[in-house]
Design a protein around this motif. Structure first.
Motif, short mmCIF file in Angstrom:
data_model
loop_
_atom_site.label_atom_id
_atom_site.label_comp_id
_atom_site.label_asym_id
_atom_site.label_seq_id
_atom_site.Cartn_x
_atom_site.Cartn_y
_atom_site.Cartn_z
N TYR B 111 0.85 -1.19 0.00
CA TYR B 111 0.00 0.00 0.00
C TYR B 111 0.89 1.25 0.00
O TYR B 111 2.01 1.24 0.51
N THR B 112 0.36 2.34 -0.51
CA THR B 112 1.11 3.60 -0.44
C THR B 112 1.00 4.17 0.99
O THR B 112 0.05 3.85 1.70
N PRO B 113 1.95 5.03 1.42
CA PRO B 113 1.90 5.57 2.78
C PRO B 113 0.57 6.23 3.12
O PRO B 113 0.06 6.07 4.23
N ALA B 114 -0.04 6.94 2.15
CA ALA B 114 -1.32 7.60 2.42
C ALA B 114 -2.41 6.56 2.66
O ALA B 114 -3.23 6.69 3.58
N ASP B 115 -2.42 5.50 1.84
CA ASP B 115 -3.41 4.43 2.01
C ASP B 115 -3.22 3.73 3.35
O ASP B 115 -4.19 3.37 4.03
N VAL B 116 -1.94 3.52 3.71
CA VAL B 116 -1.63 2.85 4.98
C VAL B 116 -2.20 3.67 6.13
O VAL B 116 -2.90 3.16 7.01
N GLU B 117 -1.93 4.96 6.09
CA GLU B 117 -2.41 5.87 7.14
C GLU B 117 -3.93 5.77 7.29
O GLU B 117 -4.46 5.62 8.39
N GLU B 118 -4.61 5.81 6.14
CA GLU B 118 -6.07 5.78 6.15
C GLU B 118 -6.59 4.45 6.70
O GLU B 118 -7.48 4.40 7.54
N ARG B 119 -5.97 3.37 6.20
CA ARG B 119 -6.39 2.02 6.59
C ARG B 119 -6.19 1.81 8.09
O ARG B 119 -7.06 1.28 8.78
N VAL B 120 -5.02 2.23 8.60
CA VAL B 120 -4.70 2.04 10.02
C VAL B 120 -5.68 2.82 10.88
O VAL B 120 -6.24 2.29 11.86
N THR B 121 -5.94 4.07 10.52
CA THR B 121 -6.86 4.90 11.30
C THR B 121 -8.24 4.25 11.32
O THR B 121 -8.88 4.16 12.37
N GLU B 122 -8.65 3.76 10.16
CA GLU B 122 -9.98 3.17 10.03
C GLU B 122 -10.13 1.94 10.94
O GLU B 122 -11.09 1.84 11.71
N VAL B 123 -9.17 1.00 10.88
CA VAL B 123 -9.35 -0.23 11.66
C VAL B 123 -9.15 0.03 13.16
O VAL B 123 -9.81 -0.60 13.99
N LEU B 124 -8.28 0.98 13.50
CA LEU B 124 -8.10 1.27 14.93
C LEU B 124 -9.38 1.86 15.50
O LEU B 124 -9.78 1.54 16.61
N GLU B 125 -10.06 2.70 14.72
CA GLU B 125 -11.34 3.24 15.16
C GLU B 125 -12.36 2.12 15.30
O GLU B 125 -13.12 2.06 16.26
N LEU B 126 -12.33 1.20 14.33
CA LEU B 126 -13.29 0.09 14.32
C LEU B 126 -13.19 -0.75 15.59
O LEU B 126 -14.20 -1.16 16.16
N VAL B 127 -11.98 -1.00 16.05
CA VAL B 127 -11.83 -1.82 17.27
C VAL B 127 -11.79 -0.95 18.53
O VAL B 127 -11.56 -1.45 19.63
N GLY B 128 -12.01 0.34 18.37
CA GLY B 128 -12.04 1.24 19.53
C GLY B 128 -10.68 1.46 20.14
O GLY B 128 -10.54 1.54 21.36
N ALA B 129 -9.64 1.55 19.31
CA ALA B 129 -8.29 1.72 19.86
C ALA B 129 -7.59 2.91 19.20
O ALA B 129 -6.36 2.96 19.18
N GLY B 130 -8.38 3.83 18.68
CA GLY B 130 -7.80 4.99 17.99
C GLY B 130 -6.85 5.78 18.87
O GLY B 130 -5.83 6.27 18.41
N HIS B 131 -7.19 5.88 20.17
CA HIS B 131 -6.37 6.68 21.08
C HIS B 131 -5.05 6.00 21.43
O HIS B 131 -4.19 6.59 22.05
#
Lengths: 270, 252
Positions: B111-131
């Motif tokens: 994945y490109t760095p921008a896609d990685v950033e987006e993907r990581v933020t998305e799944v961390l939010e999904l599992v409630g671990a964004g913070h």
């Protein structure tokens, strides 16, 4: 084992300091690593009998601690922990080197004592800077900076894994050793025999864990290469920080500042 | 053709010390199913799970994921399709920070760095671990580690999610959070667990392993109501299906 456990907790708290948000914390790790390297090189490059010239270098740790808001006592305690090693290295200097080098009134001070004091001061400076670097940057960021500065990636990854699993391993060995202590009823247990099998078990467990971690890496598409995920900028603040400090250290190294100050105050030329 | 089908045919695994952990196991799990694999200690659950993404090679039999046979050549694809959450999150979280760990899979997938950033933020939010994204894994609690471990796998968008003892060692609140999270997934889900109440809540089908063979395979309620089968396989009814110990003693 309790002391190892405490040391690990201390390591964690040192790492937590790196979460701060001061102007020093915000700088790119490379700038801080570079400046610390220049500092350490300058400090260790002095001759064995030079002591007074080292004192102006204390300005760097003092400024860093106050700018970053690190707890000075905590850092001092960490440095004191290493003092026994320094003492072991330098303690025989006064015994072997008895030539009188300078006089304080009627008191003659031998070269051994001067070189011993010099070793001690240099250790405090360099070790203190190391701790401060980790405290304002974080161990991980230091490793990544070293890698960006040209350290082979294999070493950087090794260091990172070591740091990641040091906590897991000490917890594991702490548990195993506590179990042994509890069942040896205050005696030595079975002595070296039980101890060697305990260490053997730990090694095997570490091995198994390494295999599981490797499996976890393969399961996520690992092909032998680590990809850097974050880009950080080496901008104006970093250039300014690196330039100012490095210039100061090199100036301090080339000029004898305590002597210059002395001659300014007394008006006498050396 | 669906990518979500898991087909195991006459699987056999003998460890190098001669232990036959799996003697003969066959089943088909279809798209969107949520299946619990249960059994006593040593029944072969973990060994079976490790075959599903090629961590172990079968001694005999075959595995197909989405009609693709699991071989050395197809391994990279299959590992992307089958997301595996390990029992001990300390084995799964090996990177310096939560962000790096979740980004590890997507970066390996190119994945490109921008896609990685987006993907990581998305799944961390999904599992409630964004913070938790900038924290190192050793500063996390057990429940947080587990959620991040799940995020590391979800970030690779797997079609099939395999979890080994997901609720092991969690406090009741963290367990409840995790069950809620897993209920919302639309993936094909395969769990092994001794937490039969969790299996009852999450799975509509149960496969009972006993001494390396499939002893029963059917709807969850049907299996948990079969007392004879459960006791023969060293299992018990889930607590929620047993009578209340307080009320029943009061009646006596």
């Amino acid at each position: 084992m309790a002391s190892i456990h405490k040391a690990v907790l201390d390591l964690k708290s040192l790492d937590l300091l790196a979460n701060g948000n001061s102007s020093v914390h915000r700088l790119d790790a490379r700038a801080k690593v570079l400046v610390s390297l220049v500092f350490i090189l300058c400090v260790v490059s002095y001759g064995r009998y030079e002591l007074a010239v080292l004192f102006p270098f204390f300005i760097f740790p003092i400024v860093m601690i106050s700018m970053a808001g690190l707890p000075p006592l905590f850092i001092l305690k960490k440095i004191l922990l290493l003092c026994p090693f320094v003492l072991a290295v330098g303690i025989f200097n006064p015994v072997f080197d008895r030539q009188i080098l300078l006089h304080l009134g009627p008191l003659g001070i031998s070269g051994g004592w001067v070189s011993f004091a010099s070793i001690l001061t240099r250790s405090i400076l360099t070790v203190g800077t190391g701790f401060i670097l980790v405290g304002v940057t974080g161990f991980t960021a230091v490793c990544q900076a070293l890698e960006k500065l040209g350290m082979p990636r294999v070493f950087a990854v090794q260091l990172l894994f070591l740091y990641r699993y040091i906590f897991v391993l000490t917890e594991e060995s702490g548990r195993a050793s506590r179990a042994r202590e509890l069942r040896s009823c205050g005696k030595k247990g079975l002595g070296i025999h039980s101890f060697s099998s305990l260490v053997g078990h730990l090694l095997l467990r570490t091995w198994q864990r390494a295999e599981r971690i490797h499996m976890a890496m393969l399961a996520r598409g690992f092909t032998g290469e680590f990809h850097a995920s974050r880009q950080s900028g080496f901008g104006m603040p970093e250039i300014r920080f690196a330039l100012i400090w490095s210039t100061l250290f090199i100036f301090l190294r080339l000029q004898n500042v305590p002597q210059l100050l002395g001659s300014l105050i007394t008006g006498l030329n050396p | 053709m669906s990518h979500h089908i898991v087909e195991v045919k006459n699987l056999q695994h003998i460890y190098s010390d001669g232990t036959a952990a799996i003697k003969d196991v066959s089943f088909i799990i279809t798209h969107g199913e949520s299946v619990g694999i249960i059994g006593a200690n040593g029944a072969g659950k973990s060994t079976l799970l490790q075959h599903l993404n090629g961590s172990l090679e079968p001694t005999g039999g075959s595995i197909h994921i989405g009609h693709t046979p699991l071989t050395k050549g197809t391994l990279p694809d299959i590992r992307r399709t089958v997301g595996m959450v390990f029992q001990d999150p300390d084995d799964q979280l090996f990177m310096p920070t939560v962000f790096d760990d979740v980004a590890f899979g997507p970066l390996n997938l190119g994945y490109t760095p921008a896609d990685v950033e987006e993907r990581v933020t998305e799944v961390l939010e999904l599992v409630g671990a964004g913070h938790l994204r900038d924290k190192p894994p050793y500063h996390l609690s057990g429940g947080e580690k587990k959620r991040v471990a799940i995020a590391t796998v979800l970030s690779m968008s797997p079609d099939i999610l395999v979890m080994d003892e997901p609720t092991n060692g969690l406090d009741p609140f963290a367990r409840r959070q995790l069950i809620k999270l897993m209920r919302d997934f639309k993936h094909t889900r395969i769990f092994t667990s001794h937490d039969l109440d969790m299996v009852l809540e999450l799975c509509n089908r149960v496969i009972v392993l006993h001494e390396g063979v499939v002893r029963a395979d059917g709807p969850t309620l049907e299996i948990f109501n079969n007392d004879k089968l459960l006791s023969e396989c060293r299992l018990e009814k889930p607590f929620s299906m047993q009578g209340c110990p307080v009320c029943s003693s009061a009646i006596k």
